[in-house]
Write a protein that holds these residues in place. Structure first.
Motif: not given
Ligand code: NYM
Length: 212
Positions: A52-53, A58-59, A146-151
């Protein structure tokens, strides 16, 4: 005679500080020196909660902010029996992120106090040492995008760094700052020395409870 317990060693820091590389190097070095050691990481994306996390990071899904905070925390609690078992058996655990990332990242969101953010992790196994890999925002930026993930953006990461600094004011936790701007090998040497101290100290001290 019962085996001496292993140490709980946590690596924290903002993204790009080199935590994952250093955790792997530390586990390998400890094993080669005859210390049983294993790596763990949070979030552990392999469990039902971890999936879930992962989808949230990964949006691919949306979760309400308190909800995802509590899922990150639950993802640590679900691993506690296994962590305690391994530590008692004498295995040192090298952990990539822990409750400090949990509190620093959520409290960097509007409307969240650091105090509320630590509550759900009170009583977790207390790390024998928390190695904070320190890297300035400018140095982190020089390590590439930075990558594409949240934060993963500079403004949010600088808010997270402020929150980590507040958490480091708490002397009930054994924080050790590591200058992460040096070469991978130099950073490793510093981490290895500090970890050996923690392993030796843990042999004569019971495992504590975090923030309690
Ligand atoms: N993160 C990690 C949280 O927001 N709360 C937590 O409790 C933990 C353990 O998830 N940006 C954030 C920090 C990272 C992301 O990334 C996990 P990675 O690359 O799997 O460490």
């Amino acid at each position: 005679m019962a085996a001496k317990r292993g140490a709980l060693i946590v690596l924290e820091g903002v993204d790009k500080a080199g935590k994952t590389t250093q955790c792997k190097m530390l586990v390998q070095a400890l094993q080669q020196s005859g210390y049983p050691a294993e790596m763990m990481r949070f979030p552990d994306r392999s469990t039902t909660i971890g999936k879930l996390i992962s989808a949230y990071l990964e949006k691919k899904s949306e979760l309400e902010d308190h909800t995802v905070h509590l899922l990150f925390s639950a993802n640590r609690w679900e691993m506690v029996p296994e962590m305690k078992r391994k530590l008692e058996q004498g295995t040192t655990l090298v952990v990539d992120r822990y409750a400090f990332s949990g509190a620093a990242f959520t409290s960097a969101k509007p409307g969240f106090s650091l105090d509320w953010c630590t509550r759900s992790d009170v009583g977790l196994p207390k790390p024998d040492v928390v190695l904070f890999l320190q890297l300035s925002p400018a140095e982190a930026a020089s390590r590439g995008r930075y990558g594409e993930e949240r934060y993963e953006d500079a403004a949010f990461q600088s808010a997270v760094l402020d929150r980590f600094r507040q958490l480091m004011d708490d002397s009930s936790v054994n924080w050790k700052v590591v200058d992460a701007s040096g070469s991978v090998d130099d950073v490793h040497k510093d981490i290895a020395l500090k970890s050996l101290d923690a392993i030796h100290a843990a042999q004569t001290q019971p495992l504590g409870e975090l923030w309690k």
